[in-house]
Design a protein around this motif. Structure first.
Motif, PDB file in Angstrom:
ATOM      1  N   MET A  69      56.552  27.455  49.108  1.00 24.33           N
ATOM      2  CA  MET A  69      57.060  26.762  47.934  1.00 24.33           C
ATOM      3  C   MET A  69      55.950  26.517  46.923  1.00 24.33           C
ATOM      4  O   MET A  69      56.083  26.805  45.728  1.00 24.33           O
ATOM      5  N   PHE A  74      55.615  28.247  43.297  1.00 21.92           N
ATOM      6  CA  PHE A  74      55.616  27.374  42.126  1.00 21.92           C
ATOM      7  C   PHE A  74      54.354  27.595  41.296  1.00 21.92           C
ATOM      8  O   PHE A  74      54.399  27.651  40.061  1.00 21.92           O
ATOM      9  N   VAL A 126      54.619  30.709  39.272  1.00 18.98           N
ATOM     10  CA  VAL A 126      55.488  30.515  38.105  1.00 18.98           C
ATOM     11  C   VAL A 126      54.712  29.851  36.977  1.00 18.98           C
ATOM     12  O   VAL A 126      54.803  30.236  35.803  1.00 18.98           O
ATOM     13  N   ASN A 177      52.043  36.890  33.340  1.00 15.61           N
ATOM     14  CA  ASN A 177      52.817  38.122  33.371  1.00 15.61           C
ATOM     15  C   ASN A 177      54.264  37.801  33.720  1.00 15.61           C
ATOM     16  O   ASN A 177      54.542  37.148  34.725  1.00 15.61           O
ATOM     17  N   LEU A 178      55.179  38.271  32.894  1.00 17.55           N
ATOM     18  CA  LEU A 178      56.564  37.841  33.054  1.00 17.55           C
ATOM     19  C   LEU A 178      57.170  38.300  34.373  1.00 17.55           C
ATOM     20  O   LEU A 178      57.961  37.594  34.983  1.00 17.55           O
ATOM     21  N   VAL A 179      56.792  39.516  34.843  1.00 18.21           N
ATOM     22  CA  VAL A 179      57.344  39.999  36.111  1.00 18.21           C
ATOM     23  C   VAL A 179      56.815  39.152  37.258  1.00 18.21           C
ATOM     24  O   VAL A 179      57.551  38.757  38.161  1.00 18.21           O
ATOM     25  N   LYS A 181      55.916  36.137  37.188  1.00 19.97           N
ATOM     26  CA  LYS A 181      56.605  34.850  37.173  1.00 19.97           C
ATOM     27  C   LYS A 181      57.915  34.949  37.956  1.00 19.97           C
ATOM     28  O   LYS A 181      58.270  34.057  38.720  1.00 19.97           O
ATOM     29  N   ILE A 182      58.640  36.055  37.733  1.00 24.12           N
ATOM     30  CA  ILE A 182      59.900  36.234  38.437  1.00 24.12           C
ATOM     31  C   ILE A 182      59.642  36.318  39.946  1.00 24.12           C
ATOM     32  O   ILE A 182      60.370  35.736  40.750  1.00 24.12           O
ATOM     33  N   LEU A 200      59.078  32.960  41.210  1.00 25.16           N
ATOM     34  CA  LEU A 200      60.350  32.253  41.285  1.00 25.16           C
ATOM     35  C   LEU A 200      61.095  32.634  42.556  1.00 25.16           C
ATOM     36  O   LEU A 200      61.690  31.785  43.235  1.00 25.16           O
ATOM     37  N   PHE A 247      59.509  31.046  45.549  1.00 27.44           N
ATOM     38  CA  PHE A 247      59.874  29.640  45.500  1.00 27.44           C
ATOM     39  C   PHE A 247      61.279  29.434  46.080  1.00 27.44           C
ATOM     40  O   PHE A 247      61.504  28.589  46.952  1.00 27.44           O
ATOM     41  N   GLN A 248      62.196  30.270  45.632  1.00 25.51           N
ATOM     42  CA  GLN A 248      63.569  30.132  46.122  1.00 25.51           C
ATOM     43  C   GLN A 248      63.678  30.473  47.595  1.00 25.51           C
ATOM     44  O   GLN A 248      64.365  29.794  48.352  1.00 25.51           O
ATOM     45  N   VAL A 304      63.028  27.780  49.931  1.00 25.00           N
ATOM     46  CA  VAL A 304      64.136  26.846  50.101  1.00 25.00           C
ATOM     47  C   VAL A 304      65.181  27.421  51.058  1.00 25.00           C
ATOM     48  O   VAL A 304      65.761  26.703  51.875  1.00 25.00           O
ATOM     49  N   LEU A 318      70.004  35.918  39.699  1.00 25.75           N
ATOM     50  CA  LEU A 318      68.984  35.381  38.812  1.00 25.75           C
ATOM     51  C   LEU A 318      67.855  36.370  38.618  1.00 25.75           C
ATOM     52  O   LEU A 318      67.378  36.577  37.496  1.00 25.75           O
ATOM     53  N   MET A 353      68.941  39.079  36.355  1.00 28.66           N
ATOM     54  CA  MET A 353      68.984  38.567  34.981  1.00 28.66           C
ATOM     55  C   MET A 353      67.571  38.473  34.405  1.00 28.66           C
ATOM     56  O   MET A 353      67.305  38.920  33.283  1.00 28.66           O
ATOM     57  N   GLY A 354      66.676  37.899  35.218  1.00 29.67           N
ATOM     58  CA  GLY A 354      65.304  37.725  34.746  1.00 29.67           C
ATOM     59  C   GLY A 354      64.648  39.053  34.449  1.00 29.67           C
ATOM     60  O   GLY A 354      64.047  39.244  33.391  1.00 29.67           O
TER      61      GLY A 354
END
Lengths: 495, 117, 493
Positions: B16, B20, B23, B28-30, B32-33, B36, B39-40, B43, B87, B90-91
């Protein structure tokens, strides 16, 4: 004939409804007839007349001691949107609607003569402003009054910004900023606190505070109300009034000498008499404070007026000073002074509207705006300058003009309140009035015309000159009508 | 050694935090995904772990078995995984658009381009 | 039929979404179907509202599985009010959407756009209607993913980045929610909100429950854009297509606020949330800062849409302030503002949508001179703007009135002063737009701009008039808000 018959002897609640709907319907009609200027101006005149007549219907009832009442709807539990006519409101409604008739005539001459644009917008917002002034006059509780107070501020914004150039926009911004700011920041706060503490906002004989609100909190509330009613132009929140002078003169004349500013001092009187109650106010420590602030405003604004060469600015500061007469009258907390304040609403209205009409007529006829340019103008515009003379005398308070009586009552009131110093303030201010209002007259009549100007007779259009002569004569008439007016106003302590 | 017995919770915490951190810290946008997703996922593991009973069987009624794992969180996580996939899709789709429009997927470069507009 | 009412709004919108996507070749038909679905959902919501006001709380077992095992839809005065806002705004937007969307979205993408819109709508309705914690998470994600898509369809390329930022922050928010839900499940073994409320008191004195509370609070705060977790909002609202901004500003944050209310008041209970954990000391300063700072930032914006986006953050602050009082009057003020701000902001953004349609943008330069060119649009903007400021006879005033009374009730009179002071900031930023629109000359390219078409103008004016109608006729909204506040304060019974 049938029309007159239909318009007399109306049931009082019907008259109240009419007084509120006529200006609104008038607004719509003015917008609809915008394409035909003559028709539009006839509509304006008819609306003004209709409003005046319907307000007039209420007069016999009020004189007979009745208090006609109408409740439109319940806004929140215990808080009605309601109207109730008492002598003070009656007086204010009559003055503002009556003078609107003359102003709408004057506006025809002025707007065309001075080459202003956007006439339809001008007349439409004017009608809304009068609608809200009527609402203020007839409101049964502080909440209803507040609503109309805000509508009045908002509807006059386009009128002040009318010319649309940078100066007008700046003036209008200060105008709306100060008036909205004080009303939301202070007045609404005070209203909410009153509602919270007493559970009512109804205007009540003897006030609603006694026994409900401690004197300490009451003292704070009084300050909040007095500064929250920004339209009463107590220093230091008086700046909006001189700024509003960028508006076309009919606006300055009716709204910023009568309807808007008188709505302010009218609210001051209403709050003092029916929310606080005179007895309760006597016990508050801030009453004297506000009184001294009013006295300071009264003298300070007069001194500023002395230094203004621009005629309208001088008149504006004179208005600031005269408004404080009424606030001061309310703060003296006795019936004499309160009646004097009520009378001054009327007397000053006639005097000041005449002065503004004259200033506008001078502008239309000769494009002159400064006092120093008025030399010899009495020969070119004898009617206008003579009316100016009468208006000045009315504001100063010289017989045979109405202004005498209101000042008389205010001075008597200050003796009764054992504030002889305030009587001195009134006297000193009268001297200052003479010093700043008479020079334009003496210049116009006693000095020669500047070189190079042809001396021929050159008055403003009849649409300008006739109304201003009528209001000047009205000032004289009020000298003789003062006693019935006083009798009516004395009824205001019985709600 | 009680705390070792809860090691999947430690895994959850570490994943986690790592996710986090990515993120927040990555430009870099990829990536970050990706962060994410980690992170998920942590959980998801958390939910799966909390439902598992030591020695518990699958929730099928069989004679003689008295202890079952709780199936409900597992079912929930099936849903959550689906949501997570959506998600991510989408991202990533957004990142593709960003690349088309800006020619870059680095956050600072993109802000620079927008700043000069 | 009455029995199925609680599920209908969600089901209708959800079922319509795939249908709309099938109408790929006929954008017009896609629009018509979406409109029909939105209005049907509204009709169902209104019927539901009547039903709830008549008989009180309604419980609906989804798929016939009895609660607390199955998913329960539990409709009381509080969430039916929020349902009404969502369904009402989405229905009123649709006539507006037709031309606005045509001008901002490529024709081939329009059916996708409406599909995403329906899903967002369905998600928000679902979050509100459901009585199941995990279901809240799922619907939040449905709404969120759909809104990311909607925002990214904005014309400006910055829309895509705004959407991406929203995606990252939104996902973190919902994942936090999921963690919190997990903790609650560990402690109670239930996901049903009502059941949770009954079981939590026994175990509330544990760190697990406190951790659950913390995760849920942060997660929801991210979704509702509580200052300082609002960073995703201004860009998302600024660059999204007009119609999306209208919809999201009126509904998305409001739904998250409803969830916050539900969790704090009904599930955890006032004693736990406000006495034991003292959330009021957290929410209160954040609300005040959240009102003040975004309002000041709004004053300095040069784009009207962005200005209003910051104003939205500030208005979330007002709502949170009411919640932080932890009194019936405070919650009532918040419920009222949820409704009042929804219609006010929707009206304002619609008016800006009209400006975008004709003038091509909402920067103050582009809006210059629109007062004469688009008199009806700008008149609506001014009226709704007055409501935002809180002038009497508009809904904004009703909120302020109750909020200030609530602060006086708790003895916090400086807050009353503060609230009035901050409405003056709203005066300043609304007036900036008014001055630009009425007193400046339009750009050369906008010299021949016409008034917006009726299909845009009528919905704008309907919403604007609603701001006035409910500002004058108060029994309806005040009554429902009061019942809703009492329901929330009373916990589940």
């Amino acid at each position: 004939m049938t029309l007159i018959e239909a318009l007399t002897g109306l049931a009082p609640d019907l008259a109240i409804y009419l007084a509120l709907t006529i200006p609104l319907v008038g607004t719509v009609l003015i917008v609809l007839t915008g394409r035909w200027p003559n028709l539009r101006e006839v509509v304006t005149g008819l609306t003004a007349t209709g409003l005046f007549l319907s307000v007039l219907q209420l007069l016999p009832f009020v004189l007979a001691g009745e208090r006609p009442e109408v409740t439109l709807f319940e806004f929140l539990p215990g808080l009605d949107f309601a109207f109730r006519v008492e002598p003070l409101g009656m007086t204010f409604a009559l003055v503002s609607s009556g003078l609107w008739i003359l102003t709408s005539l004057y506006a025809i001459g002025y707007m065309r003569g001075a080459g202003e644009a956007h006439h339809t917008r001008f007349y439409a917002y004017f009608a809304i402003a009068l609608f809200s002034a009527t609402g203020i006059a007839l409101a049964q509780n502080m909440f209803t009054l507040f609503i109309f107070y805000e509508i009045l501020t908002l509807s006059t914004y386009p009128l002040v910004a009318h010319k649309g150039h940078e100066a007008a926009r700046k003036g209008a911004r200060i105008y709306v900023g100060l008036l909205l700011g004080t009303s939301i920041g202070f007045q609404l706060m005070a209203i909410l606190a009153t509602w919270w503490l007493t559970g009512t906002l109804d205007f009540t004989e003897g006030g609603i505070m006694e026994g409900q609100v401690g004197h300490g909190v009451g003292a704070v509330l009084l300050v909040l109300y007095m500064y929250g009613i920004g339209k009463a132009a107590l220093m230091p929140f008086h700046r909006w009034l001189p700024e509003a002078m960028v508006a076309p003169t009919p606006v300055s004349a009716l709204l910023h000498a009568v309807a808007v500013v008188k709505a302010g001092v009218f609210t001051v009187l209403k709050v003092s008499i029916y929310l606080f109650g005179l007895d309760y106010m006597q016990a508050l420590v801030t009453t004297d404070l506000i009184m001294y602030i009013a006295a300071f405003t009264l003298l300070g604004a007069s001194i500023v007026a002395l230094q203004k060469d621009n005629l309208k600015a001088r008149l504006a500061y004179s208005t600031v000073s005269q408004l404080s007469y009424i606030v001061l009258g309310a703060m003296l907390v006795n019936q004499y002074a309160a009646v004097g304040g009520g009378m001054h609403i009327v007397m000053h209205a006639f005097g000041k509207i005449t002065l503004f009409f004259c200033a506008g007529a001078i502008y239309v006829a000769s494009k002159k705006t400064e006092v120093s340019q008025l030399d010899g103008l009495g020969r070119k515009m004898p009617f206008t300058m003579f009316a100016f003379f009468l208006g000045a005398l009315c504001v100063i308070g010289v017989p045979p003009l109405g202004g005498l009586w209101s000042k008389f009552h205010l001075v008597m009131g200050s003796f009764e309140a054992q504030h002889a110093m305030m009587a001195g303030v009134f006297m000193l201010s009268t001297l200052l009035n003479i010093a700043y209002l008479l020079p334009p007259v003496t210049r116009a009549f006693l000095r020669p015309l500047p070189e190079g100007e042809s001396p021929g007779f050159r008055e403003a259009p009849a649409f300008c000159v006739v109304p201003l002569s009528l209001t000047a004569l009205g000032g004289v008439a009020m000298f003789f009508l003062a006693s019935p007016l006083r009798e009516m106003l004395e009824g205001m302590f019985i709600y | 050694m009680d705390w070792l017995g809860l090691y999947n919770y430690w895994v959850v915490v570490i994943l986690m935090m790592a996710g986090f951190y990515i993120v927040i810290a990555q430009g870099n946008l990829v990536k970050k995904i990706v962060g994410l997703n980690i992170f998920q996922t942590s959980v998801f593991i958390f939910f799966i772990s909390l439902a598992k009973l030591d020695g518990g069987s699958a929730p099928v009624y069989v004679e003689g078995i008295t202890e079952y794992s709780n199936p409900l969180p597992h079912v929930l996580i099936l849903t959550a995984i689906v949501v997570g996939v959506a998600l991510t899709a989408m991202g990533l789709a957004l990142v593709v658009r960003v690349h088309e429009l800006y020619g870059s997927i680095e956050e600072d470069e993109i802000h620079e381009q927008d700043g000069s507009d | 039929m009455i029995d199925q009412l609680p599920a209908l709004p969600v089901v209708i919108t959800m079922a319509a979404a795939p249908l709309v996507m099938c109408l790929l070749r006929w954008p017009w038909l896609a629009w018509a179907t979406t409109t029909a679905a939105c209005w049907a959902a509204l009709a169902a919501t209104i019927a539901l509202l009547h039903h709830v006001l008549d008989v009180g709380t309604v419980s609906y077992a989804m798929g016939g599985w009895e609660p607390p095992f199955g998913i329960e839809y539990r409709i009381d005065a509080a969430n039916v009010f929020v349902l009404l806002i969502i369904a009402g705004v989405s229905a009123l937007i649709m006539p507006f959407a037709k031309r606005s969307v045509e001008s901002e979205i490529e024709a081939s993408k329009i059916p996708f756009f409406y599909c995403a819109f329906l899903l967002a709508n369905c998600g928000l309705l679902g979050v509100t209607a459901t009585g199941d914690a995990f279901n809240i998470f799922v619907f939040f994600e449905i709404a969120a993913i759909a809104s990311y898509a909607l925002i990214a369809m904005g014309k400006d390329r910055r829309a895509v980045m705004a959407s991406y930022q929203y995606l990252v922050m939104g996902t973190v928010g919902t994942t936090f929610l999921l963690i919190g839900i997990g903790f609650l499940y560990i402690m109670t073994g239930t996901l049903n909100l009502n059941d949770l409320a009954h079981r939590l008191p026994e175990v509330s004195d544990t760190n697990t429950v406190r951790a659950a509370f913390a995760f849920l609070a942060v997660g929801v705060s991210l979704k509702l854009a509580l200052f300082p977790l609002h960073l995703w909002l201004p860009n998302a609202y600024t660059y999204a297509p007009s119609m999306v901004t209208v919809f999201l500003s009126a509904t998305a944050t409001k739904v998250a606020i409803y969830v916050l209310l539900r969790l704090f008041y009904s599930v955890f209970g006032i004693e736990f949330s406000f006495e034991e954990l003292s959330m009021n000391y957290v929410l209160f300063p954040l609300a005040l800062l959240g009102i003040l700072i975004p309002s000041i930032v709004a004053v300095f914006q040069n784009n009207a849409k962005r200005m209003l986006a910051y104003s939205s953050v500030a208005n979330v602050g007002y709502i949170i302030l009411g919640i932080s009082f932890a009194t019936t009057l405070g919650v009532m003020a918040s419920m009222l503002h949820i409704f009042n701000h929804a219609i006010t902001k929707a009206a304002l953004f619609m008016a800006l949508g009209c400006v975008v349609y004709r003038a091509g943008g909402t920067s103050l330069e582009r809006m210059a001179g629109m007062g004469q060119r688009m008199p009806w649009t700008m008149a609506a903007f001014v009226l709704a703007g007055l409501s935002l400021i809180g002038i009497p006879l508009t809904v904004g005033f009703i909120t302020k009135w109750h909020l200030i009374l609530a602060s006086l009730e708790t003895g916090l009179w400086p807050i009353a002063v503060f609230l009035l002071g901050t409405s003056l900031l709203a005066v300043i930023y609304i007036w900036k737009v008014v001055e630009a629109a009425y007193f400046r000359e339009p750009l050369a390219e906008n010299a021949n701009v016409q008034e917006a078409p009726l299909s845009l103008l009528v919905p704008t004016w309907v919403l604007t008039l609603l701001c006035v109608v409910f500002g004058v006729y108060t029994p309806f909204t005040v009554g429902i808000a009061e019942t809703a506040a009492e329901t929330l304060m009373g916990g589940f019974l």
